[in-house]
Design an enzyme around this catalytic site. Sequence first.
Site, short mmCIF file in Angstrom:
data_model
loop_
_atom_site.label_atom_id
_atom_site.label_comp_id
_atom_site.label_asym_id
_atom_site.label_seq_id
_atom_site.Cartn_x
_atom_site.Cartn_y
_atom_site.Cartn_z
N SER A 199 0.84 -1.21 0.00
CA SER A 199 0.00 0.00 0.00
C SER A 199 0.87 1.25 0.00
CB SER A 199 -0.88 0.02 1.26
OG SER A 199 -1.54 1.25 1.39
N TYR A 212 -1.90 -1.06 10.57
CA TYR A 212 -2.04 -1.42 9.15
C TYR A 212 -0.82 -0.94 8.34
CZ TYR A 212 -3.97 -1.29 4.38
OH TYR A 212 -4.18 -1.45 3.04
P1 NAD Z 1 -11.50 -6.03 0.32
O1 NAD Z 1 -12.22 -5.91 1.61
O2 NAD Z 1 -12.32 -6.22 -0.89
O3 NAD Z 1 -10.45 -7.23 0.39
C1 NAD Z 1 -9.81 -7.63 1.55
C2 NAD Z 1 -10.02 -9.12 1.69
O4 NAD Z 1 -9.20 -9.60 2.75
C3 NAD Z 1 -11.45 -9.49 2.07
O5 NAD Z 1 -12.26 -9.68 0.95
C4 NAD Z 1 -11.25 -10.78 2.83
O6 NAD Z 1 -11.52 -11.90 2.01
C5 NAD Z 1 -9.77 -10.80 3.18
N1 NAD Z 1 -9.61 -10.97 4.63
C6 NAD Z 1 -9.66 -10.02 5.59
N2 NAD Z 1 -9.54 -10.60 6.81
C7 NAD Z 1 -9.40 -11.94 6.58
C8 NAD Z 1 -9.25 -13.07 7.43
N3 NAD Z 1 -9.20 -12.96 8.77
N4 NAD Z 1 -9.15 -14.29 6.86
C9 NAD Z 1 -9.23 -14.44 5.50
N5 NAD Z 1 -9.36 -13.40 4.65
C10 NAD Z 1 -9.45 -12.18 5.20
O7 NAD Z 1 -10.58 -4.75 0.18
P2 NAD Z 1 -9.39 -4.37 -0.83
O8 NAD Z 1 -9.22 -2.92 -0.64
O9 NAD Z 1 -9.59 -4.92 -2.17
O10 NAD Z 1 -8.13 -5.06 -0.15
C11 NAD Z 1 -7.24 -5.92 -0.85
C12 NAD Z 1 -5.82 -5.57 -0.49
O11 NAD Z 1 -5.53 -4.28 -0.99
C13 NAD Z 1 -5.53 -5.53 1.00
O12 NAD Z 1 -4.27 -6.12 1.25
C14 NAD Z 1 -5.47 -4.05 1.29
O13 NAD Z 1 -4.64 -3.77 2.39
C15 NAD Z 1 -4.85 -3.55 0.00
N6 NAD Z 1 -4.99 -2.12 -0.25
C16 NAD Z 1 -6.22 -1.56 -0.42
C17 NAD Z 1 -6.31 -0.20 -0.65
C18 NAD Z 1 -7.63 0.47 -0.84
O14 NAD Z 1 -7.66 1.69 -0.86
N7 NAD Z 1 -8.72 -0.24 -0.97
C19 NAD Z 1 -5.15 0.59 -0.70
C20 NAD Z 1 -3.91 -0.03 -0.53
C21 NAD Z 1 -3.84 -1.38 -0.31
#
Ligand code: NAD
Length: 307
Positions: A199, A212
């Site tokens: 991120s 985080y």
């Molecule tokens: P999202 O909620 O769609 O995806 C996160 C997923 O993590 C969930 O769908 C879930 O299946 C999984 N998860 C969480 N806790 C869990 C657990 N205890 N056991 C199993 N699975 C678990 O959100 P997203 O934003 O698509 O996130 C995906 C990745 O992108 C993450 O690593 C997040 O940190 C990263 N990210 C997101 C952003 C943003 O702005 N959305 C920015 C930077 C990084």
Amino acid sequence: MDARDPNTPESEGQLSLDNPVNRHPKISPPKQDQPEPGLDAKLEPAADHGETSYIGTGRLKGRKALITGGDSGIGAAVAIAFAREGADVAIAYLPAEEEDARKIISVIETAGRVGIGLPGDLLDAEYRNSLADQAAEKLGGLDILVNNAGKQIAIEKLEDLDDEQVMQTFQVNILAMFTITRAALKHLPDGASIINTTSVQAYDPSPTLLDYASTKAAINAFTKGLAVQLAPRGIRVNAVAPGPIWTPLQVSDGQPKDKLPKFGHNVPLGRAGQPVELAPAYVFLASAESSYVVGETLNVNGGKSTP
Ligand code: NAD
Ligand code: MG
């Protein structure tokens, strides 16, 4: 007059020159709350995972991928793109996310590929340890691993951030990456690719996301070190660092609620990104096209500067 060759694909309507500022709408999401984990099915406005727009060109033909957190958000967009590029895909997710997962598996199947659901909680050691084996068994092998699952809960003050949350965030975001990747190695052949979702928070931590952001900095170090370790074996390790992307993570306490209406407005492009805008980065890093790219962090963040 248009000086371009009329025989180029543009004249066949395959390419268009889109302005990145308005290629996707500038959203001002209403304040909303979902229990963790959030569901894409309930996100307002709905996010774009490429369901109607991602067109594959066979770049991952015959490949076999495991994507954690592949039910929603960025992972879902990656799952759709991988399938349309010709890969069979297993997605891992929490049992509470079955509704989102079913939808993505059906999109994978409509692309003519095998789609496998592997529900479970990454806080459960048995599940963590068995995930790569389950994926390899059901897919008949494994040559792409996308470590993408993530937990993000915003807390205003360090005094209110308890050890349990810190430990769970570390377990899901980075410790599980060690376990799953270690278990995957016995399946990954040379030519395989590992992609970790980090991120912009790794370099520009929000004061409300101390746990985080720390995990994301750790993911960067893990990625770069492991990349050097595995390069001689012909396995490439890279990371993708998203900026503000509209996903369920943000409405299940990932952001303070009053920040939601302006989510993503502070990047140079002036808008939040959509999950579909991340998919090409993962496709590039997974495919042999990026054979000389090792230990890299591909930033997809709307223009925020990075080290
Ligand atoms: P999202 O909620 O769609 O995806 C996160 C997923 O993590 C969930 O769908 C879930 O299946 C999984 N998860 C969480 N806790 C869990 C657990 N205890 N056991 C199993 N699975 C678990 O959100 P997203 O934003 O698509 O996130 C995906 C990745 O992108 C993450 O690593 C997040 O940190 C990263 N990210 C997101 C952003 C943003 O702005 N959305 C920015 C930077 C990084
Ligand atoms: Mg989800």
